[in-house]
Scaffold this active site. Structure first.
Site, PDB file in Angstrom:
ATOM      1  N   CYS A 208       1.391 -10.500   2.996  1.00 17.81           N
ATOM      2  CA  CYS A 208       0.861 -10.923   1.883  1.00 17.81           C
ATOM      3  C   CYS A 208       0.355 -12.239   2.453  1.00 17.81           C
ATOM      4  CB  CYS A 208       1.230 -10.535   0.371  1.00 17.81           C
ATOM      5  SG  CYS A 208       0.358 -10.486  -0.806  1.00 17.81           S
TER       6      CYS A 208
ATOM      7  N   HIS B   8       2.724  -5.066   1.467  1.00 14.34           N
ATOM      8  CA  HIS B   8       4.249  -5.454   0.449  1.00 14.34           C
ATOM      9  C   HIS B   8       5.390  -3.979   1.600  1.00 14.34           C
ATOM     10  CE1 HIS B   8       3.099  -8.871  -1.650  1.00 14.34           C
ATOM     11  NE2 HIS B   8       1.916  -8.644  -2.063  1.00 14.34           N
TER      12      HIS B   8
ATOM     13  N   GLU C 115       8.220  -4.590   1.101  1.00 12.40           N
ATOM     14  CA  GLU C 115       9.416  -4.423  -0.009  1.00 12.40           C
ATOM     15  C   GLU C 115       8.836  -3.688  -0.968  1.00 12.40           C
ATOM     16  OE1 GLU C 115       6.944  -7.850  -1.170  1.00 12.40           O
ATOM     17  OE2 GLU C 115       7.764  -6.615   0.590  1.00 12.40           O
TER      18      GLU C 115
END
Length: 214
Positions: A82, A196, A198
């Site tokens: 990001c 992202h 995650e």
């Protein structure tokens, strides 16, 4: 996984989410902003959310800009996520002109609020999308990278995206209402992901696994 993986702690954003995702794939990361530890790591991950200028200021105040550049010069794998990806570029136009780390030539520009036929486009770009190889389906630039075999939905939330000076450094994009928005960049040992991993479930975990295995 026995490699020493550093997640850079510089007071910006989603470091704990990234650490938790790494633990789920069997990696025990070290969350630190220690300059020596960053320089000596086997793998470095630079996450982040928020504004470009604030993130660069946080790195500079901690002396991390030089430590990150020194790490990249070793040739060991580096991953930006990001804002951590956007910081790799020369500069960003977000809230003025701000210099970045200068590790991949190019700039960070706002996603246009107008589509190719003048239609209004929602910015920020938020949601799930499947990334595509920027060189077409036969592109080999994903081979032996964190993106190899990526064919599932991943999660985006951003208003700006990277515009590499060398088109070959953009290895993935997503079609956002008629515009190709940069989803991933790569130069030598440096990889950047606008989405992202995650927050992208199993697809994101697989990408992190492959980065650690490089």
């Amino acid at each position: 996984m026995s490699r020493n993986v550093i997640v850079v702690d510089y007071g910006i954003g989603n470091v704990f989410s990234v650490c938790n995702a790494l633990r789920k794939i069997g990696c025990e990361p070290e969350l630190t902003g220690d300059l020596t530890r960053v320089r000596l790591a086997d793998r470095v991950i630079l996450p982040g959310v928020g504004a470009f200028a604030r993130a660069m200021d946080a790195l500079e105040r901690r002396g991390l800009t030089y430590a990150l550049q020194d790490f990249v010069a070793t040739g060991r794998p580096f991953l930006g996520i990001c804002i951590g990806m956007q910081l790799l570029m020369d500069r960003s136009s977000e809230f003025g002109d701000t210099l970045g780390l200068g590790l991949i030539p190019g700039s960070v520009e706002r996603i246009s609020a107008r589509g190719p036929f003048g239609q209004q486009r929602r910015v920020p770009h938020v949601g799930w999308a499947v990334i595509e190889p920027s060189g077409g389906s036969s592109d080999q630039r994903w081979r032996k990278t964190a993106l190899e075999g990526a064919n599932d939905y991943v999660y985006f939330v951003h208003s700006y995206h990277c515009q590499p000076a060398d088109p070959s450094h953009r290895i993935a994009h997503v079609d956002y209402d008629g515009v190709e928005v940069t989803a991933a960049i790569r130069r030598d040992n440096i990889t950047g992901l606008q989405f992202h991993p995650e927050r992208s479930g199993r697809a994101g975990h697989r990408i992190l696994e492959q980065f650690i295995a490089i």
